[in-house]
Scaffold this active site. Structure first.
Site, short mmCIF file in Angstrom:
data_model
loop_
_atom_site.label_atom_id
_atom_site.label_comp_id
_atom_site.label_asym_id
_atom_site.label_seq_id
_atom_site.Cartn_x
_atom_site.Cartn_y
_atom_site.Cartn_z
N GLY A 109 71.58 78.10 157.88
CA GLY A 109 72.49 79.14 157.44
C GLY A 109 71.70 80.38 157.04
N LYS A 110 72.38 81.45 156.81
CA LYS A 110 71.70 82.66 156.33
C LYS A 110 72.74 83.57 155.69
CE LYS A 110 67.41 84.27 156.67
NZ LYS A 110 66.21 83.44 156.89
N GLY A 111 72.29 84.37 154.75
CA GLY A 111 73.18 85.33 154.11
C GLY A 111 72.57 86.70 154.11
#
Ligand code: GLU
Length: 420
Positions: A109-111
């Site tokens: 995931g990444k934000g």
């Protein structure tokens, strides 16, 4: 900025281009392609924040989960003014393949938040962070999605994230995030982990190619947590670091740079500028220096079809995520440059993030030596697995790393089946 731009410089296209090559070599069944090529879940939120002058500014933020097949989504949060959704998607997918390459039980995931953390006060950063976390909280959790630092964020931001999540959940929950300060359940060795992994991969590559570190020179693009620590670690291995840069430009000294001096200067002034001990060079010149080892440890798309012909290094160790475009890959191959791809080269960070999460869940903490030994074992084994895959399938190291990672995710996806 946020519409889909199909070009050499779109990181998500670059990820899919490599994925497609790896999937074809693996002979992956068509039904799996659609699942693995796209992201499982994406959130875009507005983040209204009261600035120090009393005005309200609305920031845009994202959290993307590419895959949770092998475990909770795992990956950093980036604060930068040029963050965009396709970049976050690519970074999320790279985390999936990276975690699979080093075989830690996480998905990817990444934000990201579109903001310039260098122009904000500490109070403004804290308010952006807490409101962002509150906005994405429903999809976070120690068993769902575990963030970490990335460009523009650090241990303090992770501490605010941990506090916000814990307050809402009425519990002390350090395993919600990694890269925290040690007193808050962080792991020894996490800060150095990415740079140390870069060094370990480079060391293994030198062994593989029969080169002696003491006869080698290196240039490092980036002087943040990854760049500076990679430079220090390679220097400790005996490599002569002749150039380093930050966003504003770099320094070159063919006799070798005074890295301890640079470290002290950076701690004081937060930029390289003002340190003498070398001649000034630009961020594009640093990539084209006649060195043995090049470590792009800053950002995406710095080695492209536009400059790849000028690259002279024998080894490229990708400290950053996505520093080479898919078009550049072909030329790097033709030139016989030994590329240690990002999803292997910078995986030391998430490997120690995994150790941090394990320690938090056990509430039992390891010594620095335990962390370092376990991480070295994983990095050395993963390097060997990638090089072995490249040899057996006659593909580049990059495609070999994708094949290794994609295959592990594909296996689990088949086992789990499609829930209907
Ligand atoms: N942001 C880092 C990366 O790109 C670390 C991610 C993590 O530790 O979860 O690998």
């Amino acid at each position: 900025m946020n519409q889909h731009v199909s070009s050499e410089d779109n990181p998500f296209d670059a990820m899919q281009a490599r994925f497609d090559l790896a999937a074809a070599r693996l002979g992956l069944e068509p039904n799996l392609l659609g699942i693995l090529r796209s992201c499982e879940r994406e959130i875009t939120i507005s983040i209204p924040v009261v600035l120090d002058d009393g005005s309200v500014k609305v920031f845009e933020g994202y959290r993307v989960q590419h895959s949770t097949a092998r475990g909770p989504a795992k990956g950093g949060i980036r604060y930068a003014s040029n963050v965009n959704r396709d970049e976050v998607r690519a970074l999320a997918a790279w985390m999936t393949w990276k975690c699979a390459v080093v075989n830690v039980p996480f998905g990817g995931g990444k934000g990201g938040v579109i903001c310039d953390p260098f122009k904000m006060s500490k109070g403004e950063l804290e308010r952006v962070t807490r409101r962002y976390v509150a906005g994405i909280m429903d999809i976070l959790g120690p068993d769902r999605d575990v963030p970490a630092p990335d460009m523009g964020t650090d241990g303090q931001v992770m501490a605010w994230l941990m506090d916000t999540y814990s307050m809402h959940n009425r519990a002390y929950l350090p395993a919600i995030v990694t890269g925290k300060p040690i007193g808050l359940g962080g792991s020894l060795g996490r800060i150095e982990a990415t740079g140390r992994g870069v060094m370990l991969c480079t060391r293994e590559a030198l062994k593989h190619l029969g080169m002696n570190p003491k006869d080698c020179t290196a240039a490092v693009q980036g002087a943040g947590n990854v760049g500076l620590i990679s430079a220090l670690q390679l220097h400790a291995l005996g490599v002569k670091i002749v150039a380093i840069s930050d966003v504003h430009g770099g320094l070159y000294n063919e006799k070798g740079l005074d890295l301890e001096g640079i470290k002290a200067h950076l701690q004081k002034s937060r930029k390289l500028d003002g340190f003498d001990g070398g001649t000034k060079i630009t961020n594009s010149e640093i990539l084209e220096l006649p060195v043995d080892i090049l470590v792009p440890a800053a950002t995406e798309n710095v080695i492209t079809s536009r400059n790849v012909e000028n690259i002279k290094a024998k080894i490229i160790t990708e400290g950053a995520n996505g520093p080479c475009t898919a078009n550049a890959d072909k030329v790097l191959d033709q030139k016989g440059i030994f590329v240690i791809p990002d999803i292997l080269a910078n995986a030391g960070g998430v490997t120690v993030s995994y150790f941090e999460w394990v320690q938090d869940r056990m509430a039992f903490f390891w010594t620095q030596k335990e962390v370092e030994d376990r991480m070295e074992h994983i990095m050395v084994e993963s390097f060997a697995a990638v090089v072995d895959m490249a040899r057996r399938f006659q593909v580049s190291n990059r495609i070999a790393a994708y094949m290794l990672g994609v295959n592990r995710v594909a296996d689990i996806t088949r086992m789990r089946g499609i829930y209907a």
